[in-house]
Design a protein around this motif. Structure first.
Motif, PDB file in Angstrom:
ATOM      1  N   LEU A  47      34.513  31.344  40.954  1.00 17.19           N
ATOM      2  CA  LEU A  47      34.403  31.350  40.016  1.00 17.19           C
ATOM      3  C   LEU A  47      34.602  31.970  38.828  1.00 17.19           C
ATOM      4  O   LEU A  47      34.913  32.695  37.520  1.00 17.19           O
ATOM      5  CB  LEU A  47      33.426  30.365  39.736  1.00 17.19           C
ATOM      6  CG  LEU A  47      33.658  29.109  40.449  1.00 17.19           C
ATOM      7  CD1 LEU A  47      31.277  28.777  40.396  1.00 17.19           C
ATOM      8  CD2 LEU A  47      34.178  27.898  39.912  1.00 17.19           C
ATOM      9  N   ASP A  48      33.602  33.399  38.933  1.00 14.84           N
ATOM     10  CA  ASP A  48      33.444  34.753  38.234  1.00 14.84           C
ATOM     11  C   ASP A  48      34.781  34.991  37.995  1.00 14.84           C
ATOM     12  O   ASP A  48      35.124  36.396  37.223  1.00 14.84           O
ATOM     13  CB  ASP A  48      32.693  35.541  39.106  1.00 14.84           C
ATOM     14  CG  ASP A  48      31.119  34.794  39.354  1.00 14.84           C
ATOM     15  OD1 ASP A  48      31.332  33.878  38.462  1.00 14.84           O
ATOM     16  OD2 ASP A  48      30.916  35.263  39.650  1.00 14.84           O
ATOM     17  N   GLU A  95      28.314  30.178  49.724  1.00 19.45           N
ATOM     18  CA  GLU A  95      27.783  29.791  48.873  1.00 19.45           C
ATOM     19  C   GLU A  95      28.541  31.207  47.367  1.00 19.45           C
ATOM     20  O   GLU A  95      29.526  31.106  46.023  1.00 19.45           O
ATOM     21  CB  GLU A  95      27.106  29.814  48.121  1.00 19.45           C
ATOM     22  CG  GLU A  95      26.670  29.208  46.811  1.00 19.45           C
ATOM     23  CD  GLU A  95      27.550  28.400  45.697  1.00 19.45           C
ATOM     24  OE1 GLU A  95      27.947  28.225  44.378  1.00 19.45           O
ATOM     25  OE2 GLU A  95      27.761  27.106  46.577  1.00 19.45           O
ATOM     26  N   LYS A  96      28.885  32.038  48.452  1.00 22.89           N
ATOM     27  CA  LYS A  96      29.127  34.227  47.198  1.00 22.89           C
ATOM     28  C   LYS A  96      30.551  33.754  47.356  1.00 22.89           C
ATOM     29  O   LYS A  96      30.788  34.184  46.616  1.00 22.89           O
ATOM     30  CB  LYS A  96      28.436  34.768  49.109  1.00 22.89           C
ATOM     31  CG  LYS A  96      29.195  36.190  47.777  1.00 22.89           C
ATOM     32  CD  LYS A  96      28.135  37.934  48.843  1.00 22.89           C
ATOM     33  CE  LYS A  96      28.504  39.196  48.333  1.00 22.89           C
ATOM     34  NZ  LYS A  96      28.082  39.420  49.120  1.00 22.89           N
ATOM     35  N   ILE A 123      44.718  30.608  44.356  1.00 19.37           N
ATOM     36  CA  ILE A 123      42.677  30.672  44.962  1.00 19.37           C
ATOM     37  C   ILE A 123      41.801  29.436  43.836  1.00 19.37           C
ATOM     38  O   ILE A 123      41.251  28.911  45.029  1.00 19.37           O
ATOM     39  CB  ILE A 123      42.217  31.295  45.698  1.00 19.37           C
ATOM     40  CG1 ILE A 123      42.183  32.309  44.492  1.00 19.37           C
ATOM     41  CG2 ILE A 123      43.083  32.174  46.311  1.00 19.37           C
ATOM     42  CD1 ILE A 123      40.994  33.469  45.061  1.00 19.37           C
ATOM     43  N   ARG A 124      42.162  30.097  42.387  1.00 17.25           N
ATOM     44  CA  ARG A 124      41.204  29.041  41.618  1.00 17.25           C
ATOM     45  C   ARG A 124      41.908  27.508  41.607  1.00 17.25           C
ATOM     46  O   ARG A 124      41.102  26.869  41.929  1.00 17.25           O
ATOM     47  CB  ARG A 124      41.707  29.443  40.352  1.00 17.25           C
ATOM     48  CG  ARG A 124      40.325  28.540  39.802  1.00 17.25           C
ATOM     49  CD  ARG A 124      39.485  28.797  39.470  1.00 17.25           C
ATOM     50  NE  ARG A 124      38.613  27.758  38.583  1.00 17.25           N
ATOM     51  CZ  ARG A 124      37.515  28.392  38.073  1.00 17.25           C
ATOM     52  NH1 ARG A 124      37.098  29.563  37.835  1.00 17.25           N
ATOM     53  NH2 ARG A 124      37.136  27.197  36.863  1.00 17.25           N
ATOM     54  N   ALA A 166      43.164  29.537  36.169  1.00 18.28           N
ATOM     55  CA  ALA A 166      43.855  28.628  37.824  1.00 18.28           C
ATOM     56  C   ALA A 166      45.523  28.063  37.324  1.00 18.28           C
ATOM     57  O   ALA A 166      45.657  28.122  38.000  1.00 18.28           O
ATOM     58  CB  ALA A 166      43.233  27.045  37.259  1.00 18.28           C
ATOM     59  N   GLY A 167      45.997  29.077  36.588  1.00 14.36           N
ATOM     60  CA  GLY A 167      47.445  28.426  36.156  1.00 14.36           C
ATOM     61  C   GLY A 167      47.668  27.135  36.689  1.00 14.36           C
ATOM     62  O   GLY A 167      49.267  27.377  36.842  1.00 14.36           O
TER      63      GLY A 167
END
Length: 590
Positions: A536-537, A529-530, A190-191, A542-543
């Motif tokens: 991100l946190d 945005e949350k 998902i990243r 990201a692999g």
């Protein structure tokens, strides 16, 4: 982890429709091959012998007289259709003419087509000992008799040992959520989607390779080996692959004049080197203590209790683990691609998934322990495998002896095909079968509904994993991987067709034996945005797997061709969808 191949539907395309593959009539292809071979004396003898065998098959020498009271199956004649999903549609349509089981004989080979789940279970489950062999593959001669690819091996003592070993390592890994690797790779995937949403197809294939590379060898980097070797094997066992899969009599050519046998020898060697290297790497990391639990550590561990692994030698273990790993890429990648297609065609379902995820999981991603509490997510997984079958023509079962079924004669050596596409659309069991309707597993109004919803629906016994003792042992892995990744995607993203798009693909898939929706433009954005900040946190690695030329350090590194403007197509398996100039006409019911 659905099974690898239709067994290579390759064999049932014997000679038929080759003109569409080569752009010249079949007789001219054979004539050209023969005349060019005559220039070499040994080749001429080889070709002549092949044609003699071929003539004998066509004339039907050695026909067997049926026992009294036994009748032959309804017989279809004619050339086959195009390979892939078109073949499933073609043979499925003949069901209306011939009934639930019929024969098709071409070039001396008898094929039995089975179009209902009832007949499939009667033969492949209740009489499984008679129907558990595999057929030779034209472009991969020897793969049936060898010790390399579990799903394609002949029924034998070696196959039994491989199967027992795979059941053991699956049994060890399943209650441990496959050592936590799917959860780790879900975050990485998902990243990557956040950073490059337009490359979603690449991310799904890479996700599969990294996840199974970790489960098999404790390191996602070994997934690169699978990204390298799987496309070549997938093509080799597909009718849409090498010419020999159309003109199957060419499999009898001696190796010194057969480019396909030489190519297969190279492919087999590369695969062996990949699996040896991965298994050896696990051993070296075990010596230093720098290894995570995985399938390979079970085989290397001298103290592993109850393991049948020691019944497999080094070569066998390397290939049992390896061949069971590459199955997971295409067969799980297929439903993952179908997920994006379904969310675009049926946008009303995603909010229902998201409501369940938010209610059960809050701000975290769905995990293995959530499975009993999330029937909508399980229904999504179940319906995805039904709606877009990864192996629409199943994996052929070859008869080990003559049989009689409902008064019909089925000869030894017949290649029996369960048409999974049609079976997954039986009208009484699946109303509105062409539509993606996860509610059919949750609503008592549908015949597929079962209780309790804490257990049903699930993937146990699903036809996507085959029938009887040739069924795939990877049901739990497929279930967990699809459940958690579907859930992760829905938890953080809105997925829909792009604004202004008036056309989407419907049933456009690549032509190989394991089908997959062709990649197409999709609008993928964080739900808020949350959610974007949560990614991100919490998903910092990201692999990224594909490399640029200056980053390549290994023969297994996969180049990022997007850097030079070429889209990722996984060696031609994931070729992007192109809208046809003339709208495609689908068969009725598709």
């Amino acid at each position: 982890m659905a099974q690898l191949t239709q067994g290579a539907a390759a064999s049932f395309y014997s000679f038929g429709n080759a003109s569409s593959f080569t752009n010249v009539p079949v007789p001219e292809v054979a004539k050209s091959l023969y005349l060019s071979a005559l220039q070499q004396p040994y080749a001429a003898v080889g070709i002549t012998l092949v044609l003699a065998v071929l003539l004998g098959s066509v004339l039907g020498f050695g026909k067997k007289k049926l026992p009294p009271g036994v009748k032959p199956l309804p017989m279809h004649s004619g050339l086959p259709p195009e390979p892939g999903i078109e073949a499933a549609w073609y043979f499925g349509a003949l069901h209306k003419k011939y009934g639930p089981i019929y024969a098709w004989k071409i070039m001396g080979i008898t094929h039995i087509w089975i179009e209902t789940d009832e007949v499939s279970r009667d033969l492949f489950v209740k009489r499984q000992r008679k129907y558990c062999d595999r057929n030779p593959l034209p472009a991969s001669v020897g793969i049936r008799e060898g010790k390399e690819v579990l799903p394609l091996m002949a029924y034998s003592e070696t196959w039994k040992r491989y199967k027992n070993f795979m059941h053991f390592i699956m049994k060890d890994a399943s209650p441990k959520a496959f050592y936590g690797w799917p959860a780790i790779e879900n975050k990485r995937t998902i990243r990557r989607l956040l950073e490059a949403p337009e490359r979603w197809s690449e991310h799904m294939i890479v996700h599969c390779s990294r996840t199974i590379g970790s489960i098999a060898w404790g390191d996602p980097e070994h997934g690169n080996k699978l990204l390298t070797i799987v496309p070549e094997l997938l093509k080799a066992v597909s009718p849409a692959g090498p010419l020999i899969n159309k003109l199957t009599f060419l499999m009898h050519l001696p190796a010194f004049i057969s480019p396909w046998k030489r190519s297969e020898a190279r492919r087999k060697q590369e695969m062996t080197e990949a699996f040896y290297e991965a298994l050896d790497d696990v051993k070296e990391r075990m010596k230093t203590g720098d290894v995570q639990p995985c399938w390979s550590t079970l085989w290397w561990d001298e103290n592993a209790k109850g393991v049948d692994a020691k019944k497999l030698d080094y070569h066998e273990a390397a290939h049992a683990i390896g061949s069971s790993s590459f199955v997971a890429i295409a067969t799980i990648g297929g439903p993952l691609h179908a997920f994006f297609l379904a969310m675009c065609h049926y946008p009303e379902w995603l909010p229902k998934m998201q409501e369940e995820i938010d209610r059960v999981c809050g701000d975290r991603l769905p995990a293995a322990e959530d499975i009993p509490n999330m029937p909508r997510l399980r229904a999504t997984t179940k319906e995805m495998l039904r709606w877009r079958q990864s192996t629409p023509l199943g994996v052929p079962h070859v008869t080990l002896e003559d049989d009689i079924y409902n008064g019909y004669y089925i000869p030894k050596g017949a290649i029996c095909h369960a048409n999974n596409y049609l079976i997954s659309r039986e009208p009484k069991q699946f109303p509105k079968a062409d539509q993606f309707i996860p509610e059919r597993w949750l609503d008592p109004a549908y015949p597929t509904y079962k209780e309790p919803l804490t257990e049903f629906p699930n993937l146990r016994g699903d036809i996507a994993f085959g029938y009887g003792n040739r069924g795939c042992p990877g049901t739990d892995l497929t279930s967990l991987e699809l459940f958690t990744l579907f859930g992760a995607l829905a938890a953080v993203y809105d997925i829909k067709k792009p604004e202004g798009t008036d056309h989407l693909p419907w049933y456009e898939v690549h032509p190989y034996v394991i089908t997959m929706t062709l990649p197409f433009p999709v609008d993928i954005k964080p739900r808020s945005e949350k959610k974007r900040q949560w990614i991100l946190d919490n998903c910092q690695d990201a692999g990224w797997t594909l490399k640029t030329k200056d980053q390549v350090t290994s023969r297994w590194d996969v180049l990022d061709k997007e850097k030079d403007g070429s889209p990722f197509s996984w060696q031609g398996v994931c070729v992007p969808y192109v809208r046809p100039k003339v709208p495609r006409v689908y068969p009725e019911g598709v």
